[in-house]
Design a protein around this motif. Structure first.
Motif, mmCIF file in Angstrom:
data_model
loop_
_atom_site.group_PDB
_atom_site.id
_atom_site.type_symbol
_atom_site.label_atom_id
_atom_site.label_comp_id
_atom_site.label_asym_id
_atom_site.label_seq_id
_atom_site.Cartn_x
_atom_site.Cartn_y
_atom_site.Cartn_z
ATOM 1 N N LEU A 1 11.357 7.231 0.552
ATOM 2 C CA LEU A 1 10.380 6.174 0.816
ATOM 3 C C LEU A 1 9.320 6.089 -0.276
ATOM 4 C CD1 LEU A 1 9.711 6.448 4.654
ATOM 5 C CD2 LEU A 1 10.586 4.457 3.444
ATOM 6 N N ALA A 2 9.399 7.004 -1.246
ATOM 7 C CA ALA A 2 8.353 7.058 -2.271
ATOM 8 C C ALA A 2 8.281 5.760 -3.064
ATOM 9 C CB ALA A 2 8.603 8.241 -3.204
ATOM 10 N N GLY A 3 9.439 5.194 -3.393
ATOM 11 C CA GLY A 3 9.432 3.948 -4.153
ATOM 12 C C GLY A 3 8.773 2.822 -3.393
ATOM 13 N N GLU A 4 9.134 2.696 -2.114
ATOM 14 C CA GLU A 4 8.559 1.623 -1.289
ATOM 15 C C GLU A 4 7.057 1.831 -1.095
ATOM 16 O OE1 GLU A 4 9.433 -0.422 3.105
ATOM 17 O OE2 GLU A 4 10.751 1.157 2.313
ATOM 18 N N LEU A 5 6.658 3.082 -0.837
ATOM 19 C CA LEU A 5 5.243 3.384 -0.670
ATOM 20 C C LEU A 5 4.482 3.122 -1.975
ATOM 21 C CD1 LEU A 5 2.906 4.612 0.979
ATOM 22 C CD2 LEU A 5 3.643 6.865 0.188
ATOM 23 N N GLY A 6 5.056 3.551 -3.090
ATOM 24 C CA GLY A 6 4.400 3.355 -4.380
ATOM 25 C C GLY A 6 4.215 1.885 -4.715
ATOM 26 N N ARG A 7 5.239 1.074 -4.430
ATOM 27 C CA ARG A 7 5.112 -0.373 -4.701
ATOM 28 C C ARG A 7 3.997 -0.985 -3.865
ATOM 29 N NH1 ARG A 7 10.739 0.299 -5.021
ATOM 30 N NH2 ARG A 7 11.056 -0.238 -2.836
ATOM 31 N N TRP A 8 3.864 -0.527 -2.605
ATOM 32 C CA TRP A 8 2.790 -1.050 -1.746
ATOM 33 C C TRP A 8 1.429 -0.705 -2.338
ATOM 34 C CZ3 TRP A 8 -1.427 0.879 0.704
ATOM 35 C CH2 TRP A 8 -2.053 0.048 1.647
ATOM 36 N N VAL A 9 1.277 0.544 -2.810
ATOM 37 C CA VAL A 9 -0.006 0.978 -3.363
ATOM 38 C C VAL A 9 -0.361 0.153 -4.598
ATOM 39 C CG1 VAL A 9 -1.206 2.887 -4.508
ATOM 40 C CG2 VAL A 9 0.143 3.324 -2.442
ATOM 41 N N ILE A 10 0.593 -0.022 -5.501
ATOM 42 C CA ILE A 10 0.320 -0.776 -6.739
ATOM 43 C C ILE A 10 -0.066 -2.206 -6.416
ATOM 44 C CG2 ILE A 10 1.403 -1.734 -8.814
ATOM 45 C CD1 ILE A 10 3.033 0.877 -8.976
ATOM 46 N N ARG A 11 0.696 -2.838 -5.557
ATOM 47 C CA ARG A 11 0.424 -4.245 -5.219
ATOM 48 C C ARG A 11 -0.933 -4.383 -4.521
ATOM 49 N NH1 ARG A 11 3.808 -8.755 -4.509
ATOM 50 N NH2 ARG A 11 2.944 -10.338 -3.122
ATOM 51 N N SER A 12 -1.235 -3.491 -3.564
ATOM 52 C CA SER A 12 -2.485 -3.587 -2.806
ATOM 53 C C SER A 12 -3.689 -3.292 -3.684
ATOM 54 C CB SER A 12 -2.446 -2.608 -1.619
ATOM 55 O OG SER A 12 -1.376 -2.913 -0.746
ATOM 56 N N ALA A 13 -3.562 -2.276 -4.559
ATOM 57 C CA ALA A 13 -4.675 -1.928 -5.446
ATOM 58 C C ALA A 13 -4.958 -3.073 -6.414
ATOM 59 C CB ALA A 13 -4.362 -0.644 -6.204
ATOM 60 N N CYS A 14 -3.922 -3.676 -6.976
ATOM 61 C CA CYS A 14 -4.111 -4.784 -7.919
ATOM 62 C C CYS A 14 -4.669 -6.018 -7.214
ATOM 63 C CB CYS A 14 -2.793 -5.114 -8.616
ATOM 64 S SG CYS A 14 -2.276 -3.848 -9.806
ATOM 65 N N SER A 15 -4.251 -6.253 -5.974
ATOM 66 C CA SER A 15 -4.776 -7.387 -5.214
ATOM 67 C C SER A 15 -6.282 -7.243 -4.994
ATOM 68 C CB SER A 15 -4.048 -7.488 -3.873
ATOM 69 O OG SER A 15 -4.625 -8.486 -3.065
#
Length: 623
Positions: A413-427
């Motif tokens: 799940l690390a990839g999915e979790l990491g993508r969420w973090v990057i997208r949310s932080a940039c937003s």
């Protein structure tokens, strides 16, 4: 069997009796056949013996009727050919029946019978079991007094002996297959299957307990394989297997699960105190040096201990607890002993809970980001924000990343979790900038090993930056030091792709593994973040001071920025400034906080610090 049947039907009935026999039923079935043969041929005793070629001995399998008051040890159980009477010696390689009667010249055998039975004379027929032209045992008959055996009877007995030879060959083959199925190829110790069967029996209700289980894992065996070769590693494992057998009780279960993992289940019940003492003893004798070729080497061993209660604890639970205890023992750097405790139980129950519910957390909005400011220690100006994921668990409250990120990595799940973090932080970052905040601030985002080696990682980062209209230079991706050296080639390609977009790269937790120092020149890295373990003790530990000083010097020689993590005291902050490290984050400055609270700090632009720095250290920080 029906008595006094014809000789032909006797062979048929014996064949029928022996058809479905295996190793577990062989003795009982043989006794039934011998009883019928005793009655049919009107003899007093019948027996079946097998030949052990390695020991040069004849071994008793079954007899009828069973003897009473058998001495211990039984002198007839195993008879070595070298010291046996002339009849047994003659049977070692015989392939044809041997008949002994009172008027034969086997005087020593007759004397043996007289002494053991009190009968003055006996007659005996010995029919070899023959397999592939070789004698593998004997079917014997004893008659008190004299008896004449006809050729017809002896031919029938040869046929019956052939049936016993076939049975013996089948049982030996089955036993060999079972041995292979239950033993490890390299060490001949029990394997996982044998271990599970043994533990099932030990944990049955009513059996004595507690049942102690030791899970052993050798520390850094891979290094031995890498430097001395895999054959040396195999020799090392074999030597340790023999050492375990020598130093443990004969009835203890010793199993190798593969690689450098062993499980020991002592035959005697043990409580937690005794088990911990025994684990320490095992650790000590395993740690003694071993000669491998021209080298003398040793390896530490970590031991996890768990107890099972017969009738209450399952095998899987005991092994799982021992494995958890092993992880705890290894977490301290290896070569440790840990006994499973209620605190460990709570920890691993949390992990189970996380594993079951984390996937839905990524999509149901229960993940949140907190942000920890990084400041210039000379002015307090906020220069960066680190995005840190939190999980608002439905029953356990707000969980820090340490409670679930490792589970995410272990469950893909690390990839999915990491993508969420990057997208949310940039937003969030884009929203702040649209409102005139964080214009001179860098957003730092942690990247997992799984993300870094994925083939489309660079393209995903580019898509996110384009979506939110963020310049690459405003983003710094942080990777841990051990990730750098895991796959240096792939890491270099990924980082170069990111640099083409202007994205900054920092190595997080720097200083915990010096293997990456030589790679810094080859990687497009902008900064290193000194591991908090070294920073927290600054001012108290000369060792940590020397390490931090060398890291700052190394970073300066490579033209890299340097950030101190884990600043919790004014002394640590002042020491960093004195060493030329001006950027830092930690609880002394600010704890991670929700976006709304960070926004207040961003409006101020700086965080007041009272570090009592010397005037020379209060210069204006570069923008």
């Amino acid at each position: 069997m029906v008595p006094r049947q014809t000789l032909d039907s006797l062979v048929t009935s014996v064949a029928s009796e022996l058809m479905g026999v295996d190793a577990t039923t062989m003795v009982a079935a043989t006794q039934r056949v011998l009883a019928a043969l005793v009655e049919h041929f009107d003899v007093d005793v019948s027996y079946l013996r097998h030949t052990d070629r390695e020991r040069r001995a004849t071994v008793l399998v079954a007899e009828w009727p069973p003897r009473e008051d058998i001495p211990d040890p039984d002198p007839l159980a195993v008879v070595e050919f070298e010291t046996a009477d002339s009849v047994f010696r003659a049977l070692e390689y015989a392939t044809e029946p041997l008949v002994v009667r009172p008027d034969t010249d086997s005087a020593d055998y007759q004397e043996t019978i007289r002494k053991s039975s009190g009968i003055p004379e006996v007659a005996m027929a010995c029919v070899p079991l023959v397999s592939r032209g070789e004698s593998t045992g004997v079917l014997g008959f004893v008659k008190m007094g004299d008896r004449v055996w006809t050729s017809r009877e002896l031919n029938v007995l040869k046929a019956i002996a052939a049936l016993f030879a076939q049975l013996q060959a089948r049982v030996v083959a089955e036993e060999k297959l079972r041995y292979i199925a239950l033993h490890d190829d390299l060490t001949s110790l029990a394997n996982r299957r044998a271990l599970l069967e043994y533990m099932e029996r030990r944990l049955e209700a009513g059996k004595p307990g507690p049942v102690a289980t030791f899970f052993l894992d050798l520390d850094r065996l891979k290094a031995l394989n890498d430097f001395l070769g895999h054959s040396a590693g195999d020799n090392f494992i074999q030597t340790l297997a023999r050492r375990l057998e020598t130093n443990l009780e004969p009835n203890d279960m010793i199993a190798r699960l593969g690689g450098d993992e062993f499980v020991i289940v002592p035959a005697a019940p043990m409580d937690a105190v005794a088990a911990e003492l025994e684990a320490t003893r095992i650790q000590q004798f395993i740690g003694r040096r071993v000669s491998v070729g021209q080298e003398s080497v040793s390896r530490g061993v970590s031991v996890g201990v768990a107890l099972g209660i017969p009738g209450q604890t399952s095998v899987s639970d005991v092994l799982r607890r021992a494995d958890h205890a092993l992880l705890s023992a290894k977490s301290g750097g290896g070569n440790g002993v840990a006994v499973f405790t209620d605190a460990m139980r709570a920890q691993f129950e949390l992990q189970d809970d996380v594993e079951l519910n984390l996937r839905s957390a990524v999509s149901d909005g229960s993940l949140v980001l907190h942000y920890q400011p990084e400041v210039d220690l000379r002015t307090g100006r906020i220069v960066a924000l680190e995005a840190l994921v939190r999980w608002q668990h439905p029953t356990r409250g707000l969980l820090p990343p340490g409670a679930f990120v490792s589970v995410a990595e272990a469950t893909n799940l690390a990839g999915e979790l990491g993508r969420w973090v990057i997208r949310s932080a940039c937003s969030q970052f884009a929203e702040w900038r649209q409102r005139g905040l964080a214009s001179n601030v860098v957003m730092r985002i942690n990247v997992s090993p799984v993300q870094l080696v994925s083939a489309d990682f660079v393209e995903r980062i580019e898509d996110v930056l384009h979506l939110f209209g963020i310049d690459g230079s405003s983003i710094c991706l942080e990777i841990t030091e051990h990730v750098v050296v895991q796959d240096l080639v792939r890491t270099r390609l990924t980082l170069r792709g990111l640099k083409r977009m202007g994205v900054q790269i920092a190595i997080d937790d720097f200083g915990t593994g010096y293997s990456s120092l030589s790679h810094l020149k080859a990687l497009p890295v902008d900064a290193v973040k000194i591991d908090r373990g070294f920073v927290q003790s600054l001012g108290d530990s000369n060792d940590d001071l020397a390490i931090v000083k060398s890291i700052i010097g190394l970073a300066g020689s490579f033209g890299l920025g340097v950030v101190g993590e884990g600043v919790e005291t004014a002394m640590a902050a002042r020491t960093l400034v004195g060493l030329g490290c001006y950027r830092a984050q930690g609880f002394l400055i600010a704890r991670p906080m929700p976006a709304a609270d960070v926004e207040v700090q961003l409006r101020e632009g700086r965080i007041p610090l009272d570090l009592d720095l010397p005037r020379a250290g209060r210069g204006v920080a570069p923008s």
